[in-house]
Design a protein around this motif. Structure first.
Motif, PDB file in Angstrom:
ATOM      1  N   PHE A  95       1.079  -1.233  -0.091  1.00 41.97           N
ATOM      2  CA  PHE A  95      -0.431  -0.096   0.299  1.00 41.97           C
ATOM      3  C   PHE A  95       0.744   0.990  -0.172  1.00 41.97           C
ATOM      4  O   PHE A  95       0.651   2.243  -1.088  1.00 41.97           O
ATOM      5  N   VAL A  96       1.794   0.904   1.168  1.00 43.65           N
ATOM      6  CA  VAL A  96       2.927   2.578   0.953  1.00 43.65           C
ATOM      7  C   VAL A  96       3.688   2.410  -0.629  1.00 43.65           C
ATOM      8  O   VAL A  96       3.674   3.825  -0.592  1.00 43.65           O
ATOM      9  N   LEU A  97       3.193   2.117  -1.303  1.00 42.09           N
ATOM     10  CA  LEU A  97       4.316   1.665  -2.497  1.00 42.09           C
ATOM     11  C   LEU A  97       3.397   2.305  -3.493  1.00 42.09           C
ATOM     12  O   LEU A  97       4.547   3.019  -4.168  1.00 42.09           O
ATOM     13  N   THR A  98       2.563   2.306  -3.225  1.00 38.09           N
ATOM     14  CA  THR A  98       0.985   2.723  -4.321  1.00 38.09           C
ATOM     15  C   THR A  98       0.944   3.812  -4.584  1.00 38.09           C
ATOM     16  O   THR A  98       0.366   4.180  -4.909  1.00 38.09           O
ATOM     17  N   ILE A  99       0.941   4.196  -2.872  1.00 38.93           N
ATOM     18  CA  ILE A  99       0.850   5.624  -2.816  1.00 38.93           C
ATOM     19  C   ILE A  99       2.349   6.283  -3.068  1.00 38.93           C
ATOM     20  O   ILE A  99       2.632   7.718  -3.370  1.00 38.93           O
ATOM     21  N   GLY A 100       3.099   6.066  -2.724  1.00 45.83           N
ATOM     22  CA  GLY A 100       4.357   6.466  -3.031  1.00 45.83           C
ATOM     23  C   GLY A 100       4.860   6.798  -4.407  1.00 45.83           C
ATOM     24  O   GLY A 100       5.275   7.843  -4.264  1.00 45.83           O
ATOM     25  N   PHE A 101       5.224   6.150  -5.057  1.00 48.85           N
ATOM     26  CA  PHE A 101       4.994   6.570  -6.642  1.00 48.85           C
ATOM     27  C   PHE A 101       4.559   7.462  -6.631  1.00 48.85           C
ATOM     28  O   PHE A 101       5.421   8.063  -7.658  1.00 48.85           O
ATOM     29  N   PRO A 102       3.225   7.707  -7.051  1.00 47.85           N
ATOM     30  CA  PRO A 102       2.394   9.553  -7.627  1.00 47.85           C
ATOM     31  C   PRO A 102       2.794  10.000  -6.701  1.00 47.85           C
ATOM     32  O   PRO A 102       3.277  11.132  -7.408  1.00 47.85           O
ATOM     33  N   THR A 103       3.686  10.011  -5.350  1.00 43.93           N
ATOM     34  CA  THR A 103       4.139  11.534  -4.580  1.00 43.93           C
ATOM     35  C   THR A 103       5.253  11.518  -5.016  1.00 43.93           C
ATOM     36  O   THR A 103       5.375  12.527  -5.783  1.00 43.93           O
ATOM     37  N   LEU A 104       6.351  10.113  -5.479  1.00 46.25           N
ATOM     38  CA  LEU A 104       7.629  10.417  -6.182  1.00 46.25           C
ATOM     39  C   LEU A 104       7.372  11.508  -7.171  1.00 46.25           C
ATOM     40  O   LEU A 104       7.961  12.562  -7.476  1.00 46.25           O
ATOM     41  N   THR A 105       6.273  10.977  -7.660  1.00 46.20           N
ATOM     42  CA  THR A 105       6.775  11.565  -9.382  1.00 46.20           C
ATOM     43  C   THR A 105       5.567  12.694  -9.623  1.00 46.20           C
ATOM     44  O   THR A 105       5.563  13.462 -10.221  1.00 46.20           O
ATOM     45  N   LEU A 129      10.601  14.265  -1.856  1.00 52.63           N
ATOM     46  CA  LEU A 129      10.989  14.076  -0.908  1.00 52.63           C
ATOM     47  C   LEU A 129      10.135  13.030  -0.237  1.00 52.63           C
ATOM     48  O   LEU A 129      10.514  12.041   1.138  1.00 52.63           O
ATOM     49  N   ALA A 130       8.524  13.483  -0.350  1.00 47.71           N
ATOM     50  CA  ALA A 130       7.667  12.093   0.618  1.00 47.71           C
ATOM     51  C   ALA A 130       7.591  11.400   0.040  1.00 47.71           C
ATOM     52  O   ALA A 130       7.631  10.695   0.754  1.00 47.71           O
ATOM     53  N   GLY A 131       7.915  11.240  -1.131  1.00 49.46           N
ATOM     54  CA  GLY A 131       8.164  10.224  -2.110  1.00 49.46           C
ATOM     55  C   GLY A 131       8.795   9.244  -1.698  1.00 49.46           C
ATOM     56  O   GLY A 131       8.644   8.300  -1.527  1.00 49.46           O
TER      57      GLY A 131
END
Length: 165
Positions: free
Chosen positions: A115-125, A130-132
């Motif tokens: 779940f964190v990965l599915t939120i982290g990738f869009p946050t990063l891109t 930094l948040a991603g």
């Protein structure tokens, strides 16, 4: 009443003889669980830190609700707050029981990291690098540690009641 001999071929000592003070067939009390490997502590710490971050998000979200931030549906926002609190409590439970060496938290930790990965990738891109990265790096480390053979070996205890005797 006499006890049967510890070894059937050897006679049992009489009460006055110098015999073993303890039965031979009773094992010495020892820890049947191996020592906690360092990756388990690191993994539990990462999951607990994620739970703390989720709890902080819930507190910030609740504060925004109390101060009158505009929402489309008040009860929908309350439901979201309840979900944040429930998931935080669930992650804390996963961290604690993973630290103790139970089997079931490994699956829960893997699902949380996905779940964190599915939120982290869009946050990063999406413009928040930094948040991603703050989401992606711990999740990636956790997934690698979840499949470490020492972690798998340690976290293999099944939940259940201890033996009565």
């Amino acid at each position: 009443m006499s006890r049967p001999p510890a070894q059937p071929s050897s006679p049992s000592p009489e009460p006055g003889e110098n015999g073993p003070s303890r039965r031979q067939d009773v094992p010495e009390p020892s820890s049947s669980h191996p020592r906690r490997p360092r990756p388990v502590g690191v993994l539990s710490g990462i999951v607990a830190a994620e739970a703390t971050a989720l709890l902080g998000s819930a507190a910030w979200y609740g504060l925004q609700l109390l101060t009158g931030a505009p929402v489309l549906s008040f009860w929908g926002a309350v439901f979201t707050l309840g979900l944040l609190l429930a998931f935080s409590a669930w992650l804390y439970a996963v961290a604690v029981f993973l630290f103790r060496g139970f089997r079931w938290p490994r699956a829960g930790a893997l699902v949380a990291q996905l779940f964190v990965l599915t939120i982290g990738f869009p946050t990063l891109t999406g413009g928040y690098p930094l948040a991603g990265l703050a989401m992606l790096v711990p999740a990636a480390v956790s997934i690698v540690l979840l499949f470490n053979k020492r972690v798998i070996q340690y976290a293999s205890r099944a939940a259940g009641s201890p033996p009565a005797l």
